[in-house]
Design an enzyme around this catalytic site. Structure first.
Site, PDB file in Angstrom:
ATOM      1  N   LYS A  65      17.483  -5.555 -47.366  1.00  0.00           N
ATOM      2  CA  LYS A  65      16.259  -6.319 -47.662  1.00  0.00           C
ATOM      3  C   LYS A  65      16.383  -7.177 -48.929  1.00  0.00           C
ATOM      4  O   LYS A  65      15.781  -8.242 -49.016  1.00  0.00           O
ATOM      5  CB  LYS A  65      15.073  -5.366 -47.821  1.00  0.00           C
ATOM      6  CG  LYS A  65      14.675  -4.654 -46.533  1.00  0.00           C
ATOM      7  CD  LYS A  65      13.450  -3.799 -46.783  1.00  0.00           C
ATOM      8  CE  LYS A  65      13.080  -2.980 -45.573  1.00  0.00           C
ATOM      9  NZ  LYS A  65      11.827  -2.249 -45.761  1.00  0.00           N
ATOM     10  N   ASP A 101       5.478  -5.557 -44.924  1.00  0.00           N
ATOM     11  CA  ASP A 101       5.083  -4.155 -45.136  1.00  0.00           C
ATOM     12  C   ASP A 101       3.678  -4.038 -45.749  1.00  0.00           C
ATOM     13  O   ASP A 101       2.910  -3.140 -45.384  1.00  0.00           O
ATOM     14  CB  ASP A 101       6.097  -3.434 -46.037  1.00  0.00           C
ATOM     15  CG  ASP A 101       7.305  -2.951 -45.244  1.00  0.00           C
ATOM     16  OD1 ASP A 101       7.203  -2.811 -44.012  1.00  0.00           O
ATOM     17  OD2 ASP A 101       8.362  -2.711 -45.863  1.00  0.00           O
TER      18      ASP A 101
HETATM   19  P1  NAP Z   1      12.894   4.944 -51.700  1.00  0.00           P
HETATM   20  O1  NAP Z   1      12.923   3.558 -52.260  1.00  0.00           O
HETATM   21  O2  NAP Z   1      14.159   5.705 -51.562  1.00  0.00           O
HETATM   22  O3  NAP Z   1      11.884   5.820 -52.605  1.00  0.00           O
HETATM   23  C1  NAP Z   1      11.708   7.197 -52.369  1.00  0.00           C
HETATM   24  C2  NAP Z   1      10.565   7.738 -53.237  1.00  0.00           C
HETATM   25  O4  NAP Z   1      10.401   9.130 -52.900  1.00  0.00           O
HETATM   26  C3  NAP Z   1      10.850   7.664 -54.732  1.00  0.00           C
HETATM   27  O5  NAP Z   1       9.633   7.444 -55.421  1.00  0.00           O
HETATM   28  C4  NAP Z   1      11.383   9.083 -55.014  1.00  0.00           C
HETATM   29  O6  NAP Z   1      11.219   9.501 -56.341  1.00  0.00           O
HETATM   30  C5  NAP Z   1      10.483   9.900 -54.106  1.00  0.00           C
HETATM   31  N1  NAP Z   1      11.031  11.229 -53.828  1.00  0.00           N
HETATM   32  C6  NAP Z   1      12.085  11.526 -53.019  1.00  0.00           C
HETATM   33  N2  NAP Z   1      12.299  12.867 -53.022  1.00  0.00           N
HETATM   34  C7  NAP Z   1      11.371  13.413 -53.871  1.00  0.00           C
HETATM   35  C8  NAP Z   1      11.059  14.740 -54.300  1.00  0.00           C
HETATM   36  N3  NAP Z   1      11.784  15.786 -53.868  1.00  0.00           N
HETATM   37  N4  NAP Z   1      10.017  14.923 -55.158  1.00  0.00           N
HETATM   38  C9  NAP Z   1       9.287  13.874 -55.610  1.00  0.00           C
HETATM   39  N5  NAP Z   1       9.529  12.590 -55.231  1.00  0.00           N
HETATM   40  C10 NAP Z   1      10.550  12.357 -54.371  1.00  0.00           C
HETATM   41  O7  NAP Z   1      12.227   4.950 -50.249  1.00  0.00           O
HETATM   42  P2  NAP Z   1      11.137   3.932 -49.653  1.00  0.00           P
HETATM   43  O8  NAP Z   1      11.821   2.831 -48.963  1.00  0.00           O
HETATM   44  O9  NAP Z   1      10.145   3.616 -50.726  1.00  0.00           O
HETATM   45  O10 NAP Z   1      10.474   4.833 -48.500  1.00  0.00           O
HETATM   46  C11 NAP Z   1       9.724   6.003 -48.808  1.00  0.00           C
HETATM   47  C12 NAP Z   1       9.173   6.629 -47.539  1.00  0.00           C
HETATM   48  O11 NAP Z   1       8.283   5.742 -46.901  1.00  0.00           O
HETATM   49  C13 NAP Z   1      10.244   6.972 -46.492  1.00  0.00           C
HETATM   50  O12 NAP Z   1       9.924   8.239 -45.964  1.00  0.00           O
HETATM   51  C14 NAP Z   1      10.082   5.883 -45.434  1.00  0.00           C
HETATM   52  O13 NAP Z   1      10.445   6.332 -44.141  1.00  0.00           O
HETATM   53  C15 NAP Z   1       8.599   5.629 -45.515  1.00  0.00           C
HETATM   54  N6  NAP Z   1       8.205   4.270 -45.078  1.00  0.00           N
HETATM   55  C16 NAP Z   1       7.304   4.141 -44.075  1.00  0.00           C
HETATM   56  C17 NAP Z   1       6.911   2.891 -43.652  1.00  0.00           C
HETATM   57  C18 NAP Z   1       5.921   2.740 -42.531  1.00  0.00           C
HETATM   58  O14 NAP Z   1       5.900   1.682 -41.899  1.00  0.00           O
HETATM   59  N7  NAP Z   1       5.086   3.726 -42.256  1.00  0.00           N
HETATM   60  C19 NAP Z   1       7.458   1.749 -44.258  1.00  0.00           C
HETATM   61  C20 NAP Z   1       8.376   1.906 -45.299  1.00  0.00           C
HETATM   62  C21 NAP Z   1       8.751   3.183 -45.692  1.00  0.00           C
HETATM   63  P3  NAP Z   1      12.407   9.237 -57.427  1.00  0.00           P
HETATM   64  O15 NAP Z   1      12.241   7.806 -57.867  1.00  0.00           O
HETATM   65  O16 NAP Z   1      12.106  10.221 -58.514  1.00  0.00           O
HETATM   66  O17 NAP Z   1      13.710   9.494 -56.729  1.00  0.00           O
END
Ligand code: NAP
Length: 279
Positions: A65, A101
């Site tokens: 992206k 998004d």
């Molecule tokens: P990302 O950039 O990897 O960010 C992950 C986030 O989760 C970070 O804030 C991370 O915190 C936190 N995290 C991970 N493990 C954790 C834990 N054990 N305890 C506390 N915080 C934790 O991922 P992303 O792209 O933002 O996506 C996040 C989620 O949204 C995914 O599950 C994805 O599938 C979902 N999503 C859904 C849609 C939809 O259309 N519904 C769209 C986009 C994404 P740290 O910074 O401390 O690591």
């Protein structure tokens, strides 16, 4: 025949072909939507070559992206604010990019929790890529008090700087203090996803009109949403965000604005339950 794609690395898990395949069939459009695995080494030349290719455009997913953001000749406001592109098409012979998004996030709430944006205070959990889209969306709807809690505080700080201090970073341990003020609580972390630890919050001090939404959609009812429902709060699951974010791309490539309805939702729910990823 109009051809569109989704590219990522890997891309096999993508649910987008199910969504676009459903719409192509439903509207009787002669077109295709194909999965294209492109490695980080290949993706830049693939994207820059699109105006001379047979593709009408496509979706770009993890980890491409930011590359797409860099190589697009024109960008929509959301892509510029978020710093990432998930939808590309050709406009006047040049590569155009958008980030849909935030639209998906907002449209899902509009659809399932009418009036949700009467609130002005939001508690956003997580500071990753998805949080950026959510925050941009909330700012466009006039939210004036947005708190971002993240396990790694430095990332929440970076997000606050990115949005020119329109959001307030918060240490993860202090989430409970913000619950009573929040009109909207959003999980954008991967917590609560199948195979991940649960995200549980004590909603006892929440306002009765607080809306709670999770962008994780596997499972559909995450522990966070189950906890919020137990306290009588309005909840919205994350599947609709995935469906609504696909709308602008389909319209750009195939020339028809498609509908997100229960039939489409059922197709995706069936795939999530049965593990099928092909239209
Ligand atoms: P990302 O950039 O990897 O960010 C992950 C986030 O989760 C970070 O804030 C991370 O915190 C936190 N995290 C991970 N493990 C954790 C834990 N054990 N305890 C506390 N915080 C934790 O991922 P992303 O792209 O933002 O996506 C996040 C989620 O949204 C995914 O599950 C994805 O599938 C979902 N999503 C859904 C849609 C939809 O259309 N519904 C769209 C986009 C994404 P740290 O910074 O401390 O690591």
């Amino acid at each position: 025949m109009t051809r569109a794609f989704v590219t990522g690395w890997p891309v096999e898990h993508s649910l987008s072909p199910l969504i676009h395949g459903h719409w192509l069939k439903r509207y009787g459009i002669e077109g295709s939507y194909e999965k294209l695995a492109k490695s980080p080494d290949e993706v830049e030349s693939f994207l820059t070559g699109l105006p001379e290719s047979q593709w009408a455009g496509g979706n770009v997913t993890i980890p491409h992206k930011e590359t797409a953001f860099r190589v697009c000749a024109t960008l929509d406001d959301a892509a510029r604010a978020i710093g990432a592109v998930n939808t590309v098409w050709i406009e006047d012979g040049r590569l155009a990019g958008a980030n849909t998004d935030a639209h998906g996030f907002l449209a899902n709430l509009d659809d399932r929790a009418e009036g949700w944006d009467q609130a002005s205070t939001a508690l956003v959990l997580g500071a990753g890529g998805a949080a950026r889209a959510v925050i941009h969306g909330l700012l466009t709807r006039g939210f004036s008090d947005i708190v971002v809690a993240n396990r790694t505080l430095g990332r929440a700080d970076a997000l606050a700087r990115h949005f020119r201090d329109k959001v307030r970073p918060l240490i993860w341990d202090r989430i409970a203090e913000e619950v009573p003020r929040a009109g909207l609580i959003v999980n954008t972390t991967s917590l609560g996803m199948k195979g991940q630890p649960a995200l549980e919050i004590d909603f006892a001090s929440a306002r009765p009109d607080t809306v709670v939404t999770d962008i994780v959609y596997t499972p559909l009812v995450t522990p966070l949403l189950a906890g919020a429902s137990e306290h009588g709060l309005k909840t919205v699951d994350g599947l609709g965000m995935l469906l609504h974010q696909a709308v602008p791309g389909f319209e750009k490539w195939f020339g028809r604005r498609p509908e997100v309805d229960n039939e489409l939702r059922a197709v995706l729910l069936d795939a999530l339950e049965n593990g099928s990823r092909n239209p």
